[in-house]
Design a protein around this motif. Structure first.
Motif, mmCIF file in Angstrom:
data_model
loop_
_atom_site.group_PDB
_atom_site.id
_atom_site.type_symbol
_atom_site.label_atom_id
_atom_site.label_comp_id
_atom_site.label_asym_id
_atom_site.label_seq_id
_atom_site.Cartn_x
_atom_site.Cartn_y
_atom_site.Cartn_z
ATOM 1 N N GLY A 134 23.697 -27.828 -48.920
ATOM 2 C CA GLY A 134 23.991 -29.251 -48.778
ATOM 3 C C GLY A 134 24.871 -29.762 -49.902
ATOM 4 N N ARG A 135 25.595 -30.825 -49.620
ATOM 5 C CA ARG A 135 26.388 -31.450 -50.676
ATOM 6 C C ARG A 135 25.481 -32.262 -51.603
ATOM 7 N NH1 ARG A 135 30.069 -33.784 -47.599
ATOM 8 N NH2 ARG A 135 29.230 -35.889 -47.695
ATOM 9 N N ARG A 136 24.446 -32.850 -51.012
ATOM 10 C CA ARG A 136 23.486 -33.634 -51.798
ATOM 11 C C ARG A 136 22.084 -33.279 -51.306
ATOM 12 N NH1 ARG A 136 25.236 -37.889 -50.396
ATOM 13 N NH2 ARG A 136 23.717 -38.631 -48.872
ATOM 14 N N ILE A 137 21.229 -32.783 -52.205
ATOM 15 C CA ILE A 137 19.857 -32.404 -51.855
ATOM 16 C C ILE A 137 18.902 -33.229 -52.708
ATOM 17 C CG2 ILE A 137 18.185 -30.531 -51.648
ATOM 18 C CD1 ILE A 137 20.491 -28.569 -51.473
ATOM 19 N N THR A 138 18.057 -34.013 -52.050
ATOM 20 C CA THR A 138 17.109 -34.893 -52.727
ATOM 21 C C THR A 138 15.689 -34.360 -52.540
ATOM 22 O OG1 THR A 138 18.536 -36.781 -52.238
ATOM 23 C CG2 THR A 138 16.269 -37.270 -52.909
ATOM 24 N N GLY A 139 14.904 -34.370 -53.635
ATOM 25 C CA GLY A 139 13.526 -33.909 -53.563
ATOM 26 C C GLY A 139 13.352 -32.471 -53.991
ATOM 27 N N LEU A 140 14.269 -31.963 -54.815
ATOM 28 C CA LEU A 140 14.178 -30.576 -55.273
ATOM 29 C C LEU A 140 12.907 -30.313 -56.070
ATOM 30 C CD1 LEU A 140 17.900 -29.947 -56.343
ATOM 31 C CD2 LEU A 140 16.719 -29.073 -54.309
ATOM 32 N N GLU A 141 12.330 -31.377 -56.626
ATOM 33 C CA GLU A 141 11.095 -31.205 -57.402
ATOM 34 C C GLU A 141 9.924 -30.746 -56.531
ATOM 35 O OE1 GLU A 141 11.269 -35.544 -56.095
ATOM 36 O OE2 GLU A 141 12.667 -34.031 -56.847
ATOM 37 N N SER A 268 23.670 -34.066 -46.382
ATOM 38 C CA SER A 268 22.536 -34.639 -47.112
ATOM 39 C C SER A 268 21.242 -34.028 -46.600
ATOM 40 C CB SER A 268 22.514 -36.161 -46.923
ATOM 41 O OG SER A 268 21.336 -36.712 -47.475
ATOM 42 N N ILE A 269 20.419 -33.545 -47.552
ATOM 43 C CA ILE A 269 19.101 -33.008 -47.212
ATOM 44 C C ILE A 269 18.075 -33.729 -48.076
ATOM 45 C CG2 ILE A 269 17.635 -30.952 -47.132
ATOM 46 C CD1 ILE A 269 20.196 -29.276 -46.943
ATOM 47 N N VAL A 270 17.088 -34.343 -47.431
ATOM 48 C CA VAL A 270 16.053 -35.093 -48.147
ATOM 49 C C VAL A 270 14.703 -34.423 -47.889
ATOM 50 C CG1 VAL A 270 14.891 -37.306 -48.431
ATOM 51 C CG2 VAL A 270 17.352 -37.238 -47.963
ATOM 52 N N ILE A 271 14.005 -34.037 -48.970
ATOM 53 C CA ILE A 271 12.706 -33.373 -48.875
ATOM 54 C C ILE A 271 11.636 -34.327 -49.397
ATOM 55 C CG2 ILE A 271 11.380 -31.327 -49.506
ATOM 56 C CD1 ILE A 271 14.242 -30.173 -50.358
ATOM 57 N N GLU A 272 10.709 -34.696 -48.526
ATOM 58 C CA GLU A 272 9.644 -35.624 -48.922
ATOM 59 C C GLU A 272 8.316 -34.872 -48.881
ATOM 60 O OE1 GLU A 272 7.672 -38.878 -46.443
ATOM 61 O OE2 GLU A 272 9.233 -39.970 -47.523
#
Length: 296
Positions: A134-141, A268-272
């Motif tokens: 992904g260009r932007r990956i959110t939630g890598l933690e 965009s990939i968002v991991i919740e």
């Protein structure tokens, strides 16, 4: 004496009439059976010819071409065999269609289609090693230390608009009952997969023009490619993918408990919430559809 002859003649006439009716009925029945047999043989010849050609379609160049014009027995029909090969402008989606037709008989034809889908070479190489691109990956933690991902400069989708002509009308209930059966689908709108923790068996390339919603506890045990052409893919809690490719123009949103094997490709990939993400080399291999009937 004349009365006796008359009494004998009438039953003879009746018997003759009955026998003539039976003979006529038998002739009609025999003729129908003969025509039915001829039609069956004709259809079988056309079907075998078309299917054998489709199996060898890779040998032929792209475009529409007449491969055969021959007289077939027993009807001495002229049979025309046509192959039409097309592909998307990026060359990643290919379609082969074959039509075999007996020209003397209206409706005597057999047509089949098969599609092939593959990733671009660069994405194939990355998908072997990474579960997320992904260009932007959110939630890598939320990822485990062994989870493999890469933040790419650009992320593009194959030209899936090429599949719009499929114009699939499948419903969530159809899929819950029948699975995917290796068919390819293009939904000209949004799509919500069935609720209630369903296991959706089979392999597929499943494309929606709009958003795609996968309900909680859904399981995909087969090899699947799920693609949102213009929208995003939302995956609710505790879903499982055993061998999946996910792509979405507007991004992929994953809620907690996702057990994912394969590759997610989106700008965009968002991991919740926590999940498990494992790459699979198999997901980078081409997808080949089942052979389906055409309307031609």
């Amino acid at each position: 004496m004349n009365n006796e002859r008359g009494s004998i003649t009438l039953p003879c006439i009746i018997i003759a009439a009955i026998m003539l009716a039976l003979a006529s009925s038998l002739l009609v029945f025999t003729t129908r059976e003969y025509e039915h047999t001829r039609s069956y043989v004709r259809s079988r010849q056309l079907r075998l010819l078309a299917l054998s050609t489709l199996e060898q379609a890779e040998r032929f160049a792209d475009g529409r071409q007449v491969l055969l014009e021959k007289i077939f027995l027993p009807d001495k029909d002229k049979v025309v065999l046509i192959l039409n090969k097309t592909q998307s402008s990026d060359g990643l989606i290919k379609q082969a269609e074959v039509l075999a037709e007996a020209t003397r008989h209206n409706g005597a034809m057999q047509g089949f289609r098969q599609l092939k889908f593959q990733l671009a070479p660069e994405q194939q190489m990355l998908a072997h090693d990474y579960a997320m691109i992904g260009r932007r990956i959110t939630g890598l933690e939320h990822l485990d230390a062994e989870a493999r991902y890469i933040q790419a400069q650009e992320v593009s989708l194959p030209q899936v608009s090429f599949m719009e002509a499929l114009n699939s009308s499948v419903t969530a209930n159809n899929i819950a009952i029948d699975g995917f059966s290796s068919a390819f689908y293009y939904i000209n709108g949004t799509f919500t997969f069935p609720s209630g923790g369903k296991t959706l068996s089979g392999s597929t390339v499943f494309v929606t023009r709009g958003n795609m919603l996968i309900n909680a506890n859904t399981r995909f045990p087969g090899r699947v490619a799920l693609i949102s052409h213009k929208g995003m893919i939302t995956i609710n809690k505790n879903c499982r993918f055993d061998n999946a490719l996910l792509m979405a123009q507007s991004g992929v949103y994953l809620k907690e408990g996702c057990n994912f094997t394969g590759c997610i490709i989106a700008p965009s990939i968002v991991i919740e919430g926590r999940g498990r993400f494992t790459p699979s080399a198999a997901v980078a291999e081409p997808f080949i559809s089942a052979i389906t009937l055409t309307n031609s």
